[in-house]
Design a protein around this motif. Sequence first.
Motif, PDB file in Angstrom:
ATOM      1  N   PHE A  36      10.281  21.535   1.429  1.00  0.00           N
ATOM      2  CA  PHE A  36       9.343  20.434   1.227  1.00  0.00           C
ATOM      3  C   PHE A  36       8.924  19.867   2.577  1.00  0.00           C
ATOM      4  O   PHE A  36       9.697  19.876   3.537  1.00  0.00           O
ATOM      5  CB  PHE A  36       9.999  19.286   0.446  1.00  0.00           C
ATOM      6  N   ASP A  37       7.709  19.346   2.621  1.00  0.00           N
ATOM      7  CA  ASP A  37       7.244  18.541   3.745  1.00  0.00           C
ATOM      8  C   ASP A  37       6.002  17.802   3.284  1.00  0.00           C
ATOM      9  O   ASP A  37       5.467  18.079   2.210  1.00  0.00           O
ATOM     10  CB  ASP A  37       6.941  19.382   4.976  1.00  0.00           C
ATOM     11  N   CYS A  38       5.560  16.857   4.076  1.00  0.00           N
ATOM     12  CA  CYS A  38       4.385  16.081   3.684  1.00  0.00           C
ATOM     13  C   CYS A  38       3.194  16.432   4.560  1.00  0.00           C
ATOM     14  O   CYS A  38       3.337  16.945   5.664  1.00  0.00           O
ATOM     15  CB  CYS A  38       4.681  14.586   3.742  1.00  0.00           C
ATOM     16  N   ASN A  39       2.014  16.172   4.010  1.00  0.00           N
ATOM     17  CA  ASN A  39       0.778  16.435   4.705  1.00  0.00           C
ATOM     18  C   ASN A  39      -0.161  15.248   4.482  1.00  0.00           C
ATOM     19  O   ASN A  39      -0.396  14.889   3.325  1.00  0.00           O
ATOM     20  CB  ASN A  39       0.136  17.717   4.185  1.00  0.00           C
ATOM     21  N   PRO A  40      -0.697  14.627   5.517  1.00  0.00           N
ATOM     22  CA  PRO A  40      -0.401  14.907   6.913  1.00  0.00           C
ATOM     23  C   PRO A  40       1.031  14.500   7.260  1.00  0.00           C
ATOM     24  O   PRO A  40       1.667  13.750   6.521  1.00  0.00           O
ATOM     25  CB  PRO A  40      -1.419  14.058   7.681  1.00  0.00           C
ATOM     26  N   SER A  95      11.439   3.808  11.651  1.00  0.00           N
ATOM     27  CA  SER A  95      12.256   2.677  12.095  1.00  0.00           C
ATOM     28  C   SER A  95      11.424   1.421  12.379  1.00  0.00           C
ATOM     29  O   SER A  95      11.973   0.328  12.471  1.00  0.00           O
ATOM     30  CB  SER A  95      13.066   3.048  13.343  1.00  0.00           C
ATOM     31  N   GLU A  96      10.112   1.569  12.498  1.00  0.00           N
ATOM     32  CA  GLU A  96       9.261   0.399  12.738  1.00  0.00           C
ATOM     33  C   GLU A  96       9.275  -0.560  11.546  1.00  0.00           C
ATOM     34  O   GLU A  96       9.345  -1.761  11.717  1.00  0.00           O
ATOM     35  CB  GLU A  96       7.824   0.832  13.045  1.00  0.00           C
ATOM     36  N   ASP A  97       9.193  -0.008  10.330  1.00  0.00           N
ATOM     37  CA  ASP A  97       9.198  -0.862   9.139  1.00  0.00           C
ATOM     38  C   ASP A  97      10.349  -0.538   8.185  1.00  0.00           C
ATOM     39  O   ASP A  97      10.496  -1.190   7.156  1.00  0.00           O
ATOM     40  CB  ASP A  97       7.859  -0.790   8.402  1.00  0.00           C
ATOM     41  N   MET A  98      11.162   0.486   8.534  1.00  0.00           N
ATOM     42  CA  MET A  98      12.327   0.911   7.755  1.00  0.00           C
ATOM     43  C   MET A  98      11.952   1.402   6.350  1.00  0.00           C
ATOM     44  O   MET A  98      12.766   1.399   5.443  1.00  0.00           O
ATOM     45  CB  MET A  98      13.380  -0.203   7.657  1.00  0.00           C
ATOM     46  N   CYS A  99      10.707   1.845   6.167  1.00  0.00           N
ATOM     47  CA  CYS A  99      10.241   2.308   4.860  1.00  0.00           C
ATOM     48  C   CYS A  99      10.213   3.830   4.776  1.00  0.00           C
ATOM     49  O   CYS A  99       9.941   4.519   5.759  1.00  0.00           O
ATOM     50  CB  CYS A  99       8.856   1.750   4.556  1.00  0.00           C
ATOM     51  N   VAL A 100      10.505   4.332   3.575  1.00  0.00           N
ATOM     52  CA  VAL A 100      10.476   5.767   3.294  1.00  0.00           C
ATOM     53  C   VAL A 100       9.035   6.251   3.385  1.00  0.00           C
ATOM     54  O   VAL A 100       8.129   5.659   2.788  1.00  0.00           O
ATOM     55  CB  VAL A 100      11.052   6.059   1.894  1.00  0.00           C
ATOM     56  N   ALA A 154      11.616   2.171 -10.641  1.00  0.00           N
ATOM     57  CA  ALA A 154      10.966   3.309  -9.994  1.00  0.00           C
ATOM     58  C   ALA A 154       9.777   2.796  -9.199  1.00  0.00           C
ATOM     59  O   ALA A 154       9.016   1.951  -9.670  1.00  0.00           O
ATOM     60  CB  ALA A 154      10.523   4.331 -11.028  1.00  0.00           C
ATOM     61  N   VAL A 155       9.637   3.317  -7.976  1.00  0.00           N
ATOM     62  CA  VAL A 155       8.534   2.908  -7.114  1.00  0.00           C
ATOM     63  C   VAL A 155       7.811   4.143  -6.596  1.00  0.00           C
ATOM     64  O   VAL A 155       8.439   5.102  -6.153  1.00  0.00           O
ATOM     65  CB  VAL A 155       9.011   2.011  -5.945  1.00  0.00           C
ATOM     66  N   LYS A 156       6.487   4.122  -6.714  1.00  0.00           N
ATOM     67  CA  LYS A 156       5.642   5.205  -6.217  1.00  0.00           C
ATOM     68  C   LYS A 156       5.358   4.921  -4.749  1.00  0.00           C
ATOM     69  O   LYS A 156       4.617   3.995  -4.428  1.00  0.00           O
ATOM     70  CB  LYS A 156       4.356   5.263  -7.027  1.00  0.00           C
ATOM     71  N   VAL A 157       5.990   5.713  -3.852  1.00  0.00           N
ATOM     72  CA  VAL A 157       5.853   5.443  -2.417  1.00  0.00           C
ATOM     73  C   VAL A 157       4.714   6.226  -1.770  1.00  0.00           C
ATOM     74  O   VAL A 157       4.166   5.795  -0.762  1.00  0.00           O
ATOM     75  CB  VAL A 157       7.184   5.676  -1.670  1.00  0.00           C
ATOM     76  N   ILE A 158       4.397   7.389  -2.320  1.00  0.00           N
ATOM     77  CA  ILE A 158       3.187   8.120  -1.941  1.00  0.00           C
ATOM     78  C   ILE A 158       2.609   8.700  -3.231  1.00  0.00           C
ATOM     79  O   ILE A 158       3.229   8.607  -4.288  1.00  0.00           O
ATOM     80  CB  ILE A 158       3.430   9.219  -0.869  1.00  0.00           C
ATOM     81  N   LYS A 201       0.840  -1.203   0.000  1.00  0.00           N
ATOM     82  CA  LYS A 201       0.000   0.000   0.000  1.00  0.00           C
ATOM     83  C   LYS A 201       0.875   1.253   0.000  1.00  0.00           C
ATOM     84  O   LYS A 201       1.815   1.364   0.788  1.00  0.00           O
ATOM     85  CB  LYS A 201      -0.887  -0.013   1.243  1.00  0.00           C
ATOM     86  N   ILE A 202       0.577   2.182  -0.906  1.00  0.00           N
ATOM     87  CA  ILE A 202       1.335   3.426  -0.909  1.00  0.00           C
ATOM     88  C   ILE A 202       0.836   4.319   0.218  1.00  0.00           C
ATOM     89  O   ILE A 202      -0.306   4.204   0.660  1.00  0.00           O
ATOM     90  CB  ILE A 202       1.279   4.162  -2.278  1.00  0.00           C
ATOM     91  N   GLY A 203       1.720   5.177   0.678  1.00  0.00           N
ATOM     92  CA  GLY A 203       1.380   6.062   1.795  1.00  0.00           C
ATOM     93  C   GLY A 203       0.259   7.021   1.446  1.00  0.00           C
ATOM     94  O   GLY A 203       0.025   7.345   0.279  1.00  0.00           O
ATOM     95  N   ASN A 204      -0.425   7.518   2.460  1.00  0.00           N
ATOM     96  CA  ASN A 204      -1.571   8.405   2.244  1.00  0.00           C
ATOM     97  C   ASN A 204      -1.196   9.881   2.404  1.00  0.00           C
ATOM     98  O   ASN A 204      -2.060  10.728   2.523  1.00  0.00           O
ATOM     99  CB  ASN A 204      -2.720   8.042   3.186  1.00  0.00           C
ATOM    100  N   THR A 205       0.081  10.181   2.425  1.00  0.00           N
ATOM    101  CA  THR A 205       0.509  11.575   2.535  1.00  0.00           C
ATOM    102  C   THR A 205       0.754  12.157   1.151  1.00  0.00           C
ATOM    103  O   THR A 205       0.851  11.426   0.164  1.00  0.00           O
ATOM    104  CB  THR A 205       1.794  11.703   3.374  1.00  0.00           C
ATOM    105  N   GLU A 206       0.845  13.477   1.091  1.00  0.00           N
ATOM    106  CA  GLU A 206       1.194  14.159  -0.152  1.00  0.00           C
ATOM    107  C   GLU A 206       2.316  15.137   0.141  1.00  0.00           C
ATOM    108  O   GLU A 206       2.316  15.797   1.176  1.00  0.00           O
ATOM    109  CB  GLU A 206       0.001  14.914  -0.728  1.00  0.00           C
ATOM    110  N   GLU A 207       3.231  15.212  -0.793  1.00  0.00           N
ATOM    111  CA  GLU A 207       4.331  16.161  -0.657  1.00  0.00           C
ATOM    112  C   GLU A 207       3.849  17.558  -1.009  1.00  0.00           C
ATOM    113  O   GLU A 207       3.104  17.744  -1.976  1.00  0.00           O
ATOM    114  CB  GLU A 207       5.498  15.785  -1.573  1.00  0.00           C
ATOM    115  N   GLN A 208       4.287  18.519  -0.215  1.00  0.00           N
ATOM    116  CA  GLN A 208       3.986  19.918  -0.471  1.00  0.00           C
ATOM    117  C   GLN A 208       5.292  20.695  -0.530  1.00  0.00           C
ATOM    118  O   GLN A 208       6.276  20.307   0.107  1.00  0.00           O
ATOM    119  CB  GLN A 208       3.111  20.500   0.641  1.00  0.00           C
TER     120      GLN A 208
END
Length: 151
Positions: free
Chosen positions: A25-29, A48-53, A124-128, A10-17
């Motif tokens: 840059f930062d993400c929201n939420p 660090s829980e899952d070591m994922c970006v 290439a991987v779409k992480v969010i 599952k890709i993350g539910n945040t968006e880069e702003q």
Amino acid sequence: MKFEIIKGSKIGNTEEQYFINERSFDCNPSANVDINVAIAYLNLGIDSEDMCVKCLWGFSPRESWKEVDLCVPSAIEGELRLIGEYEAGLTWRIDKNKMWESYFDKESGWYCIGNSMLDDQDTAVKVINNMVAVVDNTSELKAVWVQPIFV
């Protein structure tokens, strides 16, 4: 520094702003991250829980971006996991030898830090929703692509 792509996750539910006045840059939420991989003045935030970006955050003045026509890589959906033992609360620099350059395509709105040229063996991987990471055939991070929301 090696990374592993986890396909189909599952890709993350945040968006880069991109915050124009702060030039950053930062993400929201906000994402919970406690390990950072430094790229120029930016950080890839890792949990660090899952070591994922989870996000890209930090200072990146638009004056430092080279305006070019970019060809955004097609990406699979998934997660990007940092491989190895990294202590939470610390930062590691990925561009030790030479600071990675930043590129921006004002027509498409895509920003790239790192090598914007894709090789056949790269993945290439779409992480969010609006961030793609590119890993080469040696599992090294090659570039991060963001199509930020400008605020």
